[in-house]
Design an enzyme around this catalytic site. Structure first.
Site, mmCIF file in Angstrom:
data_model
loop_
_atom_site.group_PDB
_atom_site.id
_atom_site.type_symbol
_atom_site.label_atom_id
_atom_site.label_comp_id
_atom_site.label_asym_id
_atom_site.label_seq_id
_atom_site.Cartn_x
_atom_site.Cartn_y
_atom_site.Cartn_z
ATOM 1 N N GLY A 15 0.069 -2.013 13.319
ATOM 2 C CA GLY A 15 -1.179 -2.410 12.662
ATOM 3 C C GLY A 15 -1.251 -3.899 12.343
ATOM 4 N N ASP A 60 12.901 0.049 3.040
ATOM 5 C CA ASP A 60 11.808 0.592 2.236
ATOM 6 C C ASP A 60 11.516 -0.415 1.127
ATOM 7 O OD1 ASP A 60 10.208 1.874 0.388
ATOM 8 O OD2 ASP A 60 11.268 3.785 0.521
ATOM 9 N N TYR A 151 -5.748 3.408 -4.876
ATOM 10 C CA TYR A 151 -5.692 2.312 -3.894
ATOM 11 C C TYR A 151 -6.441 1.094 -4.433
ATOM 12 C CZ TYR A 151 -6.128 -0.015 0.686
ATOM 13 O OH TYR A 151 -6.074 -0.916 1.725
ATOM 14 N N ILE A 184 -10.515 -2.327 9.320
ATOM 15 C CA ILE A 184 -9.751 -2.843 10.446
ATOM 16 C C ILE A 184 -9.190 -1.637 11.196
ATOM 17 C CG2 ILE A 184 -7.827 -4.325 11.129
ATOM 18 C CD1 ILE A 184 -10.057 -5.826 9.576
ATOM 19 N N ARG A 192 -10.172 8.094 10.514
ATOM 20 C CA ARG A 192 -11.460 8.064 9.797
ATOM 21 C C ARG A 192 -12.534 7.378 10.633
ATOM 22 N NH1 ARG A 192 -9.567 5.392 4.422
ATOM 23 N NH2 ARG A 192 -7.745 4.979 5.721
HETATM 24 P P1 NAP Z 1 -0.655 0.820 8.954
HETATM 25 O O1 NAP Z 1 -1.123 0.754 10.343
HETATM 26 O O2 NAP Z 1 -0.462 2.156 8.325
HETATM 27 O O3 NAP Z 1 0.666 -0.046 8.794
HETATM 28 C C1 NAP Z 1 1.322 -0.119 7.556
HETATM 29 C C2 NAP Z 1 2.769 -0.426 7.818
HETATM 30 O O4 NAP Z 1 3.430 -0.517 6.527
HETATM 31 C C3 NAP Z 1 3.469 0.674 8.614
HETATM 32 O O5 NAP Z 1 4.231 0.105 9.636
HETATM 33 C C4 NAP Z 1 4.332 1.348 7.561
HETATM 34 O O6 NAP Z 1 5.547 1.877 8.067
HETATM 35 C C5 NAP Z 1 4.651 0.207 6.630
HETATM 36 N N1 NAP Z 1 5.089 0.708 5.346
HETATM 37 C C6 NAP Z 1 4.479 1.627 4.562
HETATM 38 N N2 NAP Z 1 5.215 1.868 3.473
HETATM 39 C C7 NAP Z 1 6.320 1.083 3.566
HETATM 40 C C8 NAP Z 1 7.461 0.915 2.762
HETATM 41 N N3 NAP Z 1 7.627 1.608 1.619
HETATM 42 N N4 NAP Z 1 8.425 0.029 3.153
HETATM 43 C C9 NAP Z 1 8.275 -0.658 4.317
HETATM 44 N N5 NAP Z 1 7.221 -0.525 5.123
HETATM 45 C C10 NAP Z 1 6.246 0.346 4.755
HETATM 46 O O7 NAP Z 1 -1.679 0.064 7.987
HETATM 47 P P2 NAP Z 1 -2.553 -1.281 8.196
HETATM 48 O O8 NAP Z 1 -3.951 -0.861 8.342
HETATM 49 O O9 NAP Z 1 -1.920 -2.157 9.212
HETATM 50 O O10 NAP Z 1 -2.416 -1.898 6.715
HETATM 51 C C11 NAP Z 1 -1.660 -3.068 6.432
HETATM 52 C C12 NAP Z 1 -2.121 -3.597 5.086
HETATM 53 O O11 NAP Z 1 -3.514 -3.918 5.153
HETATM 54 C C13 NAP Z 1 -1.976 -2.595 3.950
HETATM 55 O O12 NAP Z 1 -1.557 -3.252 2.771
HETATM 56 C C14 NAP Z 1 -3.386 -2.065 3.782
HETATM 57 O O13 NAP Z 1 -3.633 -1.570 2.478
HETATM 58 C C15 NAP Z 1 -4.198 -3.304 4.081
HETATM 59 N N6 NAP Z 1 -5.572 -3.051 4.466
HETATM 60 C C16 NAP Z 1 -5.883 -2.370 5.606
HETATM 61 C C17 NAP Z 1 -7.215 -2.148 5.936
HETATM 62 C C18 NAP Z 1 -7.632 -1.424 7.179
HETATM 63 O O14 NAP Z 1 -8.832 -1.158 7.341
HETATM 64 N N7 NAP Z 1 -6.706 -1.092 8.086
HETATM 65 C C19 NAP Z 1 -8.235 -2.585 5.069
HETATM 66 C C20 NAP Z 1 -7.884 -3.253 3.906
HETATM 67 C C21 NAP Z 1 -6.555 -3.494 3.620
HETATM 68 P P3 NAP Z 1 5.603 3.383 8.701
HETATM 69 O O15 NAP Z 1 4.634 3.359 9.840
HETATM 70 O O16 NAP Z 1 6.991 3.557 9.125
HETATM 71 O O17 NAP Z 1 5.171 4.297 7.594
#
Ligand code: NAP
Length: 252
Positions: A15, A60, A151, A184, A192
């Site tokens: 991501g 973690d 969140y 994103i 979703r």
């Molecule tokens: P994602 O695709 O789910 O990627 C999140 C990554 O964080 C995954 O690789 C996950 O590892 C890792 N992670 C979760 N818990 C962890 C932990 N305890 N220790 C180490 N690594 C951990 O999500 P994303 O959409 O790229 O989101 C990245 C950031 O952007 C997040 O903070 C999210 O809240 C923020 N964000 C996203 C969006 C959106 O629309 N996508 C919008 C606003 C904000 P695993 O895969 O191994 O679980």
């Protein structure tokens, strides 16, 4: 010898974190990429423009020892530590009345407590040499969204922490900013985006832009905030949402 700045990126296995890692490497930085999943981390490293400038650490971020282990690892690997991107996150929160203590604690642990503790370790490690921290927050930390209780609370906390850190550590040359993404397309949101009619109506149809955001859109904002071009940008929350939060947009 490569003595370019060295950054830590959490949640770098997929991501947005993967795209940030790739972009910082393209910018000439060296990265310690942290994630829970070793295979995902290896894929991030291999698909980067220069794998020799990406080190990986399975960790973690919520564990007590994680921040110190991360700082030790970046120093051992690259011999310096210049910046931190707190990106690791989890999604799929529920409305307040449906959120049990365990769920609340899990969201706070990953999205707030770990960010607080990694940020603290970073400012201690930066010392007086200056540094850069970018927090990946969310538009849901600025505005309400249906059912996003824990969140949103955590992301609002991260935005407060960003501003507070900017005040406390700006005088030491440490810049602290946040990026607040809109929708994103990542593994966190893809289901979703593809299947939730409500999500589409509330988040996608109401964005005055002809496409959904990509991880690279967020990586570009992080790249700017970490660059010399942002040398006087401190305590800023950079919204990257295609204009969703700028208007109550209703499509034609
Ligand atoms: P994602 O695709 O789910 O990627 C999140 C990554 O964080 C995954 O690789 C996950 O590892 C890792 N992670 C979760 N818990 C962890 C932990 N305890 N220790 C180490 N690594 C951990 O999500 P994303 O959409 O790229 O989101 C990245 C950031 O952007 C997040 O903070 C999210 O809240 C923020 N964000 C996203 C969006 C959106 O629309 N996508 C919008 C606003 C904000 P695993 O895969 O191994 O679980």
């Amino acid at each position: 010898m490569n003595d370019s700045p060295a950054f830590i990126v959490t949640g770098a296995g997929r991501g947005i974190g993967r795209a940030i890692t790739h972009r910082l490497v393209q910018d000439g930085l060296r990265v310690l990429a942290i994630d829970l999943n070793a295979d995902d981390l290896a894929a991030t490293r291999q698909s980067s423009a220069d794998a020799s400038t990406v080190a990986t650490l399975v960790l973690d971020v919520t564990t007590d020892a994680a921040p110190d282990l991360a700082i030790q690892a970046v120093l051992a690997q690259w011999g310096r530590f210049d910046g931190l991107v707190n990106n690791a996150g989890i999604g799929h929160t529920k409305a307040l009345h449906l959120t049990e203590d365990d769920d609340y604690d899990r969201f706070m642990d990953v999205l707030m407590r770990a960010v607080f503790r990694f940020s603290r370790a970073a400012v201690r490690a930066f010392g007086d040499q200056g540094g850069c921290v970018v927090q990946i927050a969310s538009i849901f930390g600025l505005l309400g969204s249906p059912g996003a209780s824990a969140y949103s609370a955590a992301k609002a906390g991260v935005i407060g922490l960003t501003r507070q850190m900017a005040v406390d550590y700006g005088p030491r040359g440490i810049r602290v900013n946040a990026v607040a993404p809109g929708v994103i397309a990542t593994p966190m949101t893809q289901d979703r985006i593809d299947h939730s009619e409500r999500f589409k109506r509330v988040m996608i149809d109401t964005t005055p832009f002809p496409r959904i955001g990509t991880p690279e859109d967020i990586a570009g904002a992080v790249s700017f905030l970490c660059s010399a071009s942002a040398a006087f940008v401190n305590g800023h929350v950079l919204v990257v949402d295609g204009g969703w939060s700028a208007t109550n947009y209703v499509p034609e």
